[in-house]
Enzyme design. Structure first.
Site, short mmCIF file in Angstrom:
data_model
loop_
_atom_site.label_atom_id
_atom_site.label_comp_id
_atom_site.label_asym_id
_atom_site.label_seq_id
_atom_site.Cartn_x
_atom_site.Cartn_y
_atom_site.Cartn_z
N THR A 115 -3.06 -1.57 -1.40
CA THR A 115 -1.08 -0.89 -1.33
C THR A 115 -0.57 -2.69 -0.90
O THR A 115 -0.61 -3.39 -0.39
CB THR A 115 -0.87 0.43 -0.53
OG1 THR A 115 0.58 0.00 -0.98
CG2 THR A 115 -0.78 0.36 0.94
N TYR A 142 0.41 4.43 7.17
CA TYR A 142 0.22 3.79 5.50
C TYR A 142 -0.62 3.35 5.09
O TYR A 142 -2.10 2.57 5.43
CB TYR A 142 0.52 4.70 4.67
CG TYR A 142 0.48 4.45 3.31
CD1 TYR A 142 -1.19 5.07 2.72
CD2 TYR A 142 0.97 3.58 2.17
CE1 TYR A 142 -1.59 5.19 1.12
CE2 TYR A 142 0.67 3.33 0.80
CZ TYR A 142 -0.95 3.86 0.67
OH TYR A 142 -1.28 3.45 -0.62
#
Ligand code: UDP
Length: 324
Positions: A116, A140
């Site tokens: 990501t 995250y």
């Protein structure tokens, strides 16, 4: 050629399964269906299992003996990761270790990893390239970096283990034939929320911040169609299988749209003048996040077909209408 796809019943995984199926590869999806759906698996077999369940995972891998593993299964809600960091380190980092250990035991050497842009945090230089420092601002992003670092170490320790990490920017849109798309119960994403507001499922759409240092004061993001992203995975797989070296690639188009531009396009596509309200900034949002995408284009010959915000929103809208 056999490919194991973890998370193949989810949004991005299911689009990759669709493309793998079109290439006549043998596919096995391993998914706990926590956010995925069995109907989203358009090709191959589905085994409902959790990555934390090492016995089932091991049996699945040893029975199927894949040539490569594509790993999508993960928790992905940034705000939840801030509240429940352990969940993210368990699911995204520790469970990936389970998978990598089993792959080693079964002598599987090719791995495609869903990473990501959140690994960059708030980048200093824009567009951001793959060598920018990794400074995540939420668990995250950190949980994904930890896996990237583990992969790097395995690749240096094991001559023939190869991986590609694909760092996604803002993924949106749906299958052109409207068979699969984003189906989370609660989406935090701008395009999905705008369309849910157009549909009347939400009363209004809030713009998180209108005082950013951008031309119209709202955040700018690099929106990429999910089919182009899926295609990048197939190219990365092919590259590794043909002798390419382990590497990390940004997945974005290299330019962006502001929140206001996205809203205007969502109104144009839907023909609905839904209610929009200006609100305060959401914590942790960088003003601009755009990928430098020359590396993936050069090394993987990635040639995206849907670099068109209108098409992205149109496919998402058709899907959203079908969902209700
Ligand atoms: N955003 C917004 N309203 C919403 C959802 C998102 O204004 O209801 C903004 C958000 O602040 C960000 C951009 O839209 O600037 C994209 O957010 P999204 O959650 O889709 O993706 P992110 O960039 O956080 O991964």
């Amino acid at each position: 050629m056999r490919i194991l796809v973890t998370g193949g019943a989810g949004y991005i995984g299911s689009h990759v399964v669709k493309l793998l199926g079109a290439k006549n590869l043998e596919i096995l999806t391993y998914d706990n269906l926590s956010t995925g759906n069995h109907w989203a698996v358009l090709n191959g077999q589905l085994i409902v299992g959790d990555l934390a369940d090492k016995d089932t995972l091991k049996k699945t891998v040893f029975d199927f003996k894949p040539d490569a593993v594509m790993h999508f299964a993960a928790s992905i809600v940034v705000s939840e990761s801030v509240r429940k960091p352990l969940k993210y380190y368990r699911n995204n980092t520790a469970n990936t270790l389970n998978l990598l250990e089993i792959m080693k035991e079964c002598n599987i050497k090719t791995f495609i990893f869903s990473s990501t842009a959140a690994v960059y945090g708030i980048p200093v230089n824009m567009p951001v390239d793959e060598d920018a420092p990794m400074m995540p601002i939420n668990p995250y992003g950190t949980s994904k970096i930890m896996t990237e670092l583990i992969l790097k170490d395995i690749a240096s320790a094991t001559n023939d283990f190869k991986y590609a990490s694909l760092r996604y920017f803002n993924v949106a849109g749906a299958d052109k034939d409207c068979r699969i798309g984003q189906a989370y119960k609660e989406s935090t994403h701008l395009i999905t929320r705008a369309l849910k507001t157009a549909k009347g499922e939400m009363q209004k759409l809030q713009i998180y911040g209108t005082d950013y240092s951008t031309p119209d004061g709202t955040c700018i993001r690099d929106y990429i169609h999910v089919d182009d992203l899926a295609d990048a995975h197939l190219l990365a797989l092919q590259y590794l299988l043909e002798g390419g070296k382990s590497d990390v690639f940004n997945c974005g188009y290299g330019h962006g749209y502001s929140v206001r531009e996205v809203i205007d396009m969502a109104k144009k596509v839907t023909g609905i003048n839904f209610k929009v309200e200006e609100a305060k900034q959401r914590e942790g949002d960088p003003p601009v996040l755009i990928a430098k995408s020359s590396k993936i284009k050069k090394i993987l010959n990635w040639n995206p077909e849907h670099d068109d915000l209108e098409y992205i929103i149109k496919t998402a809208w058709e899907w959203e209408k079908k969902l209700s």
